[in-house]
Write a protein that holds these residues in place. Structure first.
Motif, short mmCIF file in Angstrom:
data_model
loop_
_atom_site.label_atom_id
_atom_site.label_comp_id
_atom_site.label_asym_id
_atom_site.label_seq_id
_atom_site.Cartn_x
_atom_site.Cartn_y
_atom_site.Cartn_z
N UNK A 185 1.05 -1.21 -0.31
CA UNK A 185 0.21 -0.18 0.13
C UNK A 185 0.93 1.62 -0.23
N UNK A 186 2.42 1.11 0.84
CA UNK A 186 3.32 2.21 0.24
C UNK A 186 3.31 2.66 -0.92
N UNK A 187 3.23 1.12 -1.54
CA UNK A 187 4.10 1.15 -2.96
C UNK A 187 2.98 2.16 -3.67
N UNK A 188 1.20 1.54 -3.47
CA UNK A 188 0.31 2.36 -4.08
C UNK A 188 0.17 3.20 -3.74
N UNK A 189 0.95 3.86 -2.51
CA UNK A 189 0.28 5.84 -2.60
C UNK A 189 1.90 6.36 -2.89
N UNK A 190 2.35 5.81 -3.80
CA UNK A 190 4.31 6.69 -3.76
C UNK A 190 4.54 6.76 -2.82
N UNK A 191 4.36 6.14 -1.73
CA UNK A 191 5.38 6.61 -0.88
C UNK A 191 6.32 6.20 -0.71
N UNK A 192 7.89 6.49 0.17
CA UNK A 192 9.29 5.50 0.79
C UNK A 192 8.95 5.14 1.45
N UNK A 193 9.52 4.16 1.41
CA UNK A 193 9.79 2.93 2.81
C UNK A 193 10.34 2.51 3.26
N UNK A 194 10.59 3.08 4.65
CA UNK A 194 12.10 3.59 5.54
C UNK A 194 12.15 2.31 6.11
N UNK A 195 12.68 1.38 7.32
CA UNK A 195 12.35 -0.10 7.71
C UNK A 195 13.19 0.06 8.69
N UNK A 196 12.79 -0.20 9.81
CA UNK A 196 13.79 -0.33 11.05
C UNK A 196 13.88 -2.11 11.35
N UNK A 197 14.78 -2.15 11.39
CA UNK A 197 14.87 -3.63 11.13
C UNK A 197 14.66 -4.21 13.04
N UNK A 198 14.33 -5.51 12.90
CA UNK A 198 13.76 -6.44 13.98
C UNK A 198 15.09 -7.77 14.43
N UNK A 199 15.59 -7.64 15.49
CA UNK A 199 16.61 -8.88 15.12
C UNK A 199 16.66 -10.20 16.27
N UNK A 200 16.27 -10.87 16.02
CA UNK A 200 16.65 -11.83 16.80
C UNK A 200 17.27 -11.91 17.95
N UNK A 201 16.81 -12.43 19.46
CA UNK A 201 16.25 -13.08 19.77
C UNK A 201 14.91 -12.87 20.17
N UNK A 202 14.49 -11.60 20.84
CA UNK A 202 13.93 -10.39 21.07
C UNK A 202 13.01 -9.85 20.32
N UNK A 203 13.67 -9.59 18.94
CA UNK A 203 12.94 -8.79 17.65
C UNK A 203 11.51 -7.62 18.35
N UNK A 204 12.78 -7.00 19.11
CA UNK A 204 12.59 -5.05 20.00
C UNK A 204 13.78 -5.12 19.04
N UNK A 205 12.65 -3.19 18.76
CA UNK A 205 14.63 -2.62 17.51
C UNK A 205 15.44 -1.81 18.51
N UNK A 206 15.57 -1.51 18.23
CA UNK A 206 16.98 -0.81 18.96
C UNK A 206 16.46 0.76 18.56
N UNK A 207 17.36 1.04 19.55
CA UNK A 207 16.12 2.88 19.41
C UNK A 207 17.34 3.77 18.75
N UNK A 208 18.43 3.52 18.65
CA UNK A 208 19.45 4.32 17.58
C UNK A 208 19.28 4.08 16.19
N UNK A 209 18.43 2.70 15.97
CA UNK A 209 17.94 2.59 14.33
C UNK A 209 16.96 2.89 14.00
#
Ligand code: PMP
Ligand code: GLN
Length: 403
Positions: free
Chosen positions: A140-164
């Motif tokens: 849907x971001x693609x349909x709207x023409x938006x630019x998709x930025x992502x923040x990785x969630x990594x194992x083991x707890x899949x919580x985001x890194x605040x700096x990221x």
């Protein structure tokens, strides 16, 4: 035949999520479900329960069809349902929501996601999601023409890194999409993460779209709607649906709630997507939302038990398992069994061992797909005997499918 990329494939993930056969019509969920059906495999891929929700609500929906609930509902949803949604938010989270102006009923959470993104995202606007991310966000971001930025969630707890998280925001950020509890990782975000999101969204004056379809599916940890964090309400759209909480994924009744001006915009777009949604189902969903608190607690306890059973089975099959705190999915790493590509394995498993799963890489852009290359998602919203049989079959994975 038009040439690629189609608007909804502007993001790499939009393309990832489609079958490698080039057939434009199917997502990975459809592809793996079709393989599971073809080979009579146990389908732990696409997330849907193998037991329907309470009979009482099915009867109520059937009565609606047999009776007079067969014409358009009001575009925003019938008032009885909007009132039940508001009452539910008050009962579980202490949120006061005005059913007249702050709720809109949609065709599943999927339409609420699409209407919210299409309402607010212009070409070139940046939208942040966590990665892995649920398929319809990228499309849907693609349909709207938006630019998709992502923040990785990594194992083991899949919580985001605040700096990221901080680094993902820019002057062009218009929206951050949050999915909590999180599909596919099973993470439930810590309060500190939610507070940081609210702080950053406020600083950058952007919207928060919070997909909470798994709100009642948490195991031993509370669900905290981000809208309850001080300062969040005025910029937050919260989404949910009947599918997960009540095991009626086929009913496709969902909703968005938030401040009146945001809901008015979502309702306006929704008018041109579907106009209105499943009239006969709406009173039944209202009744379901009114269920005693013990119904919700018992459902979560039961699912928590299933999660433990499947996780133990996957561990004894030799995988590294990241136990979920919410949703009905568990993530396992197949690398200890010698496999290097979970996507390739997922396409072979239904035929070779009679079990289907979804590779995590399809929920990622290219870099994230590399990071998650050996991870596989299994759904545990299935009967206990089905989970036990699946675990038994998976224990033969490396002998039946050479790595
Ligand atoms: N969001 C997430 C995170 C989901 O996992 C799903 C469905 N599995 C949806 C939205 C879609 O919900 P619905 O079926 O109500 O459209
Ligand atoms: N949300 C379900 C999942 O994550 C699938 C729904 C769909 O097929 N779009 O498995």
């Amino acid at each position: 035949m038009p040439s690629y990329p189609f608007p909804w494939q502007r993001t790499a993930a939009g393309a990832n999520l489609l079958s490698s056969t080039g057939d434009l019509s199917v997502t990975i969920f459809e592809e793996i479900t079709a393989l599971a059906t073809k080979h009579s495999a146990i389908n732990l891929g696409q997330g849907f329960p193998d037991t329907d929700g309470p009979h009482l609500f099915k009867e109520q929906a059937a009565e609606g069809v047999a009776g007079s609930l067969n014409q358009y509902a009001p575009g925003g949803g019938i008032l009885v349902l909007r009132e039940a949604i508001a009452k539910h938010q008050q009962r579980f989270y202490g949120l006061s929501v005005n059913p007249e102006t702050e709720v809109v009923v949609t065709t599943g959470a999927t339409e609420a996601i699409a209407a919210s993104i299409l309402a607010f995202i212009q070409p070139g606007d940046e939208v942040i999601t966590f990665e892995p991310f649920y398929d319809s966000y990228g499309a849907t971001i693609g349909l709207a023409g938006g630019i998709h930025r992502t923040v990785p969630l990594n194992a083991p707890d899949f919580q985001p890194d605040i700096a990221d998280l901080r680094a993902a925001f820019s002057t062009r950020t218009k929206m951050i999409v949050l999915n909590n509890p999180h599909n596919p990782t099973g993470a439930v975000f810590e309060r500190a993460v939610l507070e940081e999101i609210v702080y950053l969204a406020t600083k950058h004056d952007c919207l928060i779209l919070s997909d909470e379809v798994y709100e009642h599916l948490t195991f031993g940890v509370p669900h905290i709607p981000i809208a309850t964090i001080p300062g969040a309400w005025e910029r937050t759209l919260t989404l949910s649906s009947v599918g997960k909480t009540f095991s009626f994924t086929g009913w496709k009744v969902g909703w968005a709630m938030g401040p009146a001006p945001l809901i008015a915009a979502v309702r306006t777009v929704k008018q041109f997507l579907s106009y209105s949604s499943g009239t006969a189902f709406q009173p039944a969903v209202a009744a379901a939302l009114d269920s005693p608190t013990e119904f919700f607690d018992a459902f979560a306890r039961d699912l928590g038990h299933r999660s433990t059973v499947l996780a133990a089975g996957l561990e004894s099959a030799g995988m590294t398992v990241y136990r979920p705190r919410g949703t009905y999915f568990v993530v396992a790493d197949v690398a200890p069994l010698g496999f290097t590509d979970a996507l390739d394995l997922a396409r072979r498993m239904p035929k070779s061992i009679g079990v289907a799963g979804i590779p995590l890489s399809v929920f990622c852009h290219a870099e994230g797909a590399q990071r998650t290359k050996t991870l596989m998602r299994f759904a545990f919203c299935k009967k206990l005997e089905v989970l036990t049989e699946a675990a038994e079959r998976l224990s033969h994975l490396s002998t039946k499918i050479g790595s």
